[in-house]
Design an enzyme around this catalytic site. Structure first.
Site, PDB file in Angstrom:
ATOM      1  N   HIS A  33       0.840  -1.211   0.000  1.00  0.00           N
ATOM      2  CA  HIS A  33       0.000   0.000   0.000  1.00  0.00           C
ATOM      3  C   HIS A  33       0.874   1.260   0.000  1.00  0.00           C
ATOM      4  O   HIS A  33       0.565   2.236  -0.680  1.00  0.00           O
ATOM      5  CB  HIS A  33      -0.870   0.061   1.256  1.00  0.00           C
ATOM      6  CG  HIS A  33      -1.855  -1.054   1.396  1.00  0.00           C
ATOM      7  ND1 HIS A  33      -1.703  -2.064   2.308  1.00  0.00           N
ATOM      8  CD2 HIS A  33      -3.019  -1.311   0.749  1.00  0.00           C
ATOM      9  CE1 HIS A  33      -2.726  -2.893   2.232  1.00  0.00           C
ATOM     10  NE2 HIS A  33      -3.541  -2.471   1.281  1.00  0.00           N
ATOM     11  N   GLY A 142      -3.317  -1.486  -7.156  1.00  0.00           N
ATOM     12  CA  GLY A 142      -2.208  -2.424  -7.286  1.00  0.00           C
ATOM     13  C   GLY A 142      -2.502  -3.507  -8.320  1.00  0.00           C
ATOM     14  O   GLY A 142      -3.650  -3.936  -8.486  1.00  0.00           O
ATOM     15  N   SER A 180       0.274  -9.058   1.264  1.00  0.00           N
ATOM     16  CA  SER A 180      -1.185  -9.004   1.371  1.00  0.00           C
ATOM     17  C   SER A 180      -1.535  -8.988   2.848  1.00  0.00           C
ATOM     18  O   SER A 180      -0.862  -9.651   3.663  1.00  0.00           O
ATOM     19  CB  SER A 180      -1.785 -10.253   0.713  1.00  0.00           C
ATOM     20  OG  SER A 180      -3.116 -10.442   1.168  1.00  0.00           O
TER      21      SER A 180
END
Ligand code: PAF
Length: 276
Positions: A33, A142, A180
């Protein structure tokens, strides 16, 4: 950096601001992120990040309730990245009444859509709502969520939304595992096993680059090698980058996508490749 949690506060903050660059997230932020927010910041526009775990995109048996919610830690990270504004609404704020108007995207029954009914309708609907609230000039998504990125691009194109979509490269751990938030669910043994998913995609990529033309056989072999190591495989699929459908014989720009579970944890990954 300002944290706002209501639509009216958001509107006040956006008033008079240069149209921002927007990074939608579900929080529990990691380097993946942060790389997106850095890419956003490089546009020179003010950066707005949303943190919202969207109930509409989770199935009844999925991990909505246990999805990690870490707003304070997320804000500390975003402040350091020079983000101007964080929008973190409560569910009631974004969905004050049952959401009856839904974006029904194409390819919703393909790839992840086939295993997560309603997921992409939930994603596209919340992203459209967030776009309408934040009114960004640019938004960053993403590549790890490849089908999501593909559908958001198609939505923006087909609904004439005046937003440039930028794609962020997948950030990986040293052993290749794509970062993740769901990696946190893995036991130490599963975490050690998890990089196999990307290795299998790389193996397919190498075989395709070497001229292997039987895509079904490659997909089956990859699936088999995961199953042999206790993965439950949803799909391993070689697709066209342009359509996300099975590639035409002449197509060179391909993407190999996979989704598979280790125990209860569902991991997805993909590998783009351009054949010579
Ligand atoms: O990719 C995600 O984190 C989510 O699907 C998104 C785009 C923030 C929509 O809830």
């Amino acid at each position: 950096m300002r944290l706002v949690q209501t639509v009216s506060e958001l509107r006040q903050c956006l008033d008079g601001l240069t149209p921002p660059v927007f990074v939608p997230t579900m929080g529990n932020l990691h380097e993946g992120h942060l790389a997106l927010t850095r890419q956003a910041r490089a546009t020179g526009r003010p950066v707005v990040v949303s943190v919202f775990v969207n109930p509409l995109q989770f199935g009844p048996d999925e991990d909505y309730a246990r999805y990690p919610r870490t707003l304070a830690a997320d804000c500390a990270l975003l402040e350091r990245e020079g983000v101007e504004l964080v929008f973190a609404p409560a569910v009631q704020e974004l969905y004050p009444e049952p959401q009856r108007f839904m974006v029904q995207p194409p390819l919703a029954d393909e790839l992840c859509g086939a295993f997560r009914p309603g997921h992409f309708a939930g994603v596209c609907t919340v992203v459209l709502k967030l776009f309408n609230l934040v009114r960004p000039a640019v938004a960053v998504f993403g590549k790890k969520d490849y089908q999501q990125l593909f559908l958001i691009r198609a939505m923006v194109r087909q609904l004439n939304l005046p937003i440039d979509i930028l794609a962020g490269e997948t950030v990986r751990a040293a052993d290749g595992l794509a970062l993740s938030s769901r990696n946190a669910y893995l036991s130490p043994e599963q975490r050690a096993e998890a990089p196999r998913l990307y290795r299998v995609l790389q193996w397919i990529g190498a075989r395709l680059a070497a001229g292997e033309a039987d895509l079904a056989e490659l997909e089956a072999a990859a699936r088999q090698s995961l199953v042999a190591h206790d993965w439950q495989v949803d799909y391993v699929s070689i697709r066209s980058q342009a359509t996300l459908l099975a590639p035409q014989p002449h197509e060179r720009d391909l993407v190999v996508l996979a989704a598979a579970r280790l125990g209860q944890t569902r991991l997805i990954d993909n590998l783009e490749l351009s054949l010579p």
